[in-house]
Enzyme design. Structure first.
Site, PDB file in Angstrom:
ATOM      1  N   THR A 273       0.861  -1.174   0.000  1.00 37.79           N
ATOM      2  CA  THR A 273       0.000   0.000   0.000  1.00 37.79           C
ATOM      3  C   THR A 273       0.898   1.223   0.000  1.00 37.79           C
ATOM      4  O   THR A 273       1.975   1.180   0.584  1.00 37.79           O
ATOM      5  CB  THR A 273      -0.860   0.045   1.289  1.00 37.79           C
TER       6      THR A 273
ATOM      7  N   ARG B  33     -13.060  -8.875  -1.670  1.00 42.04           N
ATOM      8  CA  ARG B  33     -12.421  -8.495  -0.410  1.00 42.04           C
ATOM      9  C   ARG B  33     -12.016  -7.030  -0.426  1.00 42.04           C
ATOM     10  O   ARG B  33     -11.503  -6.512  -1.405  1.00 42.04           O
ATOM     11  CB  ARG B  33     -11.180  -9.360  -0.167  1.00 42.04           C
ATOM     12  N   VAL B  34     -12.250  -6.338   0.690  1.00 46.02           N
ATOM     13  CA  VAL B  34     -11.839  -4.955   0.885  1.00 46.02           C
ATOM     14  C   VAL B  34     -11.033  -4.862   2.175  1.00 46.02           C
ATOM     15  O   VAL B  34     -11.431  -5.420   3.199  1.00 46.02           O
ATOM     16  CB  VAL B  34     -13.066  -4.013   0.966  1.00 46.02           C
ATOM     17  N   GLY B  35      -9.914  -4.173   2.127  1.00 45.62           N
ATOM     18  CA  GLY B  35      -9.079  -4.025   3.312  1.00 45.62           C
ATOM     19  C   GLY B  35      -9.329  -2.713   4.033  1.00 45.62           C
ATOM     20  O   GLY B  35     -10.414  -2.124   3.950  1.00 45.62           O
ATOM     21  N   ASP B  36      -8.317  -2.236   4.718  1.00 48.29           N
ATOM     22  CA  ASP B  36      -8.465  -1.032   5.523  1.00 48.29           C
ATOM     23  C   ASP B  36      -8.268   0.252   4.736  1.00 48.29           C
ATOM     24  O   ASP B  36      -8.745   1.318   5.141  1.00 48.29           O
ATOM     25  CB  ASP B  36      -7.450  -1.058   6.670  1.00 48.29           C
TER      26      ASP B  36
ATOM     27  N   THR C 107      -0.506   0.399   6.903  1.00 54.01           N
ATOM     28  CA  THR C 107      -0.190  -0.576   5.873  1.00 54.01           C
ATOM     29  C   THR C 107      -0.112  -1.950   6.523  1.00 54.01           C
ATOM     30  O   THR C 107       0.010  -2.064   7.745  1.00 54.01           O
ATOM     31  CB  THR C 107       1.139  -0.227   5.171  1.00 54.01           C
ATOM     32  N   GLY C 108      -0.183  -2.996   5.710  1.00 54.44           N
ATOM     33  CA  GLY C 108      -0.130  -4.347   6.251  1.00 54.44           C
ATOM     34  C   GLY C 108      -1.460  -5.061   6.097  1.00 54.44           C
ATOM     35  O   GLY C 108      -2.252  -4.755   5.197  1.00 54.44           O
ATOM     36  N   LEU C 109      -1.718  -6.019   6.974  1.00 57.20           N
ATOM     37  CA  LEU C 109      -2.936  -6.826   6.890  1.00 57.20           C
ATOM     38  C   LEU C 109      -4.131  -5.987   7.325  1.00 57.20           C
ATOM     39  O   LEU C 109      -4.343  -5.733   8.512  1.00 57.20           O
ATOM     40  CB  LEU C 109      -2.802  -8.077   7.750  1.00 57.20           C
TER      41      LEU C 109
END
Length: 336
Positions: free
Chosen positions: A195, A223-226, A246-248
């Protein structure tokens, strides 16, 4: 030099000083030229303007700083800086060339937030390279904060964005190799940077931020992340500071991480202390599986102080401040 000594020893004519982006003058007779000089002295003291971003993105921060030096706003800077990485097909994690989901679709998430708390985001956007610019259009040209999927794409097309195939040959080959075993297991830092999150403070002391990504490689479709979720992947409070993550993304969302960092700074913590506390909130959760995933935060406060922290080693940031554009390795939690 301490701030008190600086004020005592420099020519802050008429006892003028900057609070936020407001120039306060105790002497009514101070000239406009003296006001300008005082304001510049305060900016120089705090290293403003500045740009800071996740991972190794010197070209992106250089572009953002060029916008600031040309008199552009922090909002313009973060948008233009993020666009550099979105157009970088070799990056494989942002914009064109991003690694696809398990069905072979490159889907983008992005968000942007300005000094007034206005924000916009797009999720599951396909065939449009500059998701961050679409997010800005959502913020400025619609009554909404977030548009998703086909609706986001049609909105982008209506605003003149050109459709294109974002799946490059290199990303297609990587996806086809993944399909041989089709195992989904995020590996810490495997993509080097997944990211780009960017924060900027302009010459007026105003803060803006942006975040853009193609998400986890080979994720489930939809799927949608943060990154596009205001408060999780990005949050700005112009009176306090800003943060990007950033990250999971699933783990960032669970603690509303970027909002948490800004609120900790509101309580008096430095950006570094706030980032560390936010990581501790993740790793100290009951049954936390933190050894198997990465999360990193970068934050800036109104003074131009920055901080960063991650769960694991090798998270880095790029900071452009005081004419220096440099990569900085983050401190991290897991030492085992």
């Amino acid at each position: 030099m301490k701030r008190r000594d600086f004020i005592k020893n420099t020519s802050l004519t008429g006892l003028g000083f900057a609070v936020g982006n407001t120039l306060v003058n105790c002497d009514e007779d101070i000239t406009e030229a003296q006001k300008t000089q005082n304001h510049k002295a305060i900016r120089d003291l705090y290293g403003i303007p500045l740009v800071v971003a996740t991972w190794h993105v010197e070209n992106a921060t250089a572009k953002a700083m060029a916008v600031l030096h040309a008199g552009g706003s922090a909002l313009d800077a973060v948008e233009q800086g993020c666009r550099v990485e979105e157009a970088n097909a070799k990056g494989q994690t942002v914009g064109k060339g991003g690694l696809p989901d398990r069905d072979g679709n490159v889907t983008l998430d992005a968000s942007i937030m300005d000094k007034d708390g206005n924000c916009g985001s797009v999720v599951y956007l396909q065939n449009i390279t500059h998701a961050v610019s679409v997010a800005r259009k959502v913020m400025e040209d619609t009554p909404h904060v977030m548009l998703a999927g086909e609706g986001a794409k049609q909105f982008a097309l209506s605003k003149g964005f050109k459709p294109e195939n974002l799946l490059t040959e290199a990303s297609k080959i990587a996806w086809e190799q993944w399909k041989v075993k089709a195992q989904y297991k995020p590996i810490i830092n495997i993509e080097n940077h997944d990211t780009i999150g960017m924060l900027a403070i302009d010459k007026n002391g105003d803060i803006s931020g942006a975040c853009t990504t193609s998400g986890l490689a080979y994720k489930m479709g939809g799927r949608v992340g943060d990154s596009p979720i205001i408060g999780s992947g990005l949050f700005i409070d112009n009176d306090i500071g800003g943060c990007v993550a950033t990250g999971l993304g699933e783990e960032v969302v669970k603690t509303v991480g970027s909002f948490l960092v800004v609120e900790l700074m509101r309580q008096g913590k430095t950006p570094q202390q706030a980032c560390e506390e936010a990581i501790h909130r993740i790793v100290n959760k009951p049954n936390s599986n933190y050894k198997n995933f990465q999360v990193g935060y970068v934050a800036v406060n109104k003074k131009g102080e920055t901080g960063c922290y991650a769960i694991h080693q090798y998270f880095s940031i790029t900071k452009y401040q005081a004419d220096k554009n440099e990569q900085i390795q983050s401190e991290f939690y897991n030492r085992t």
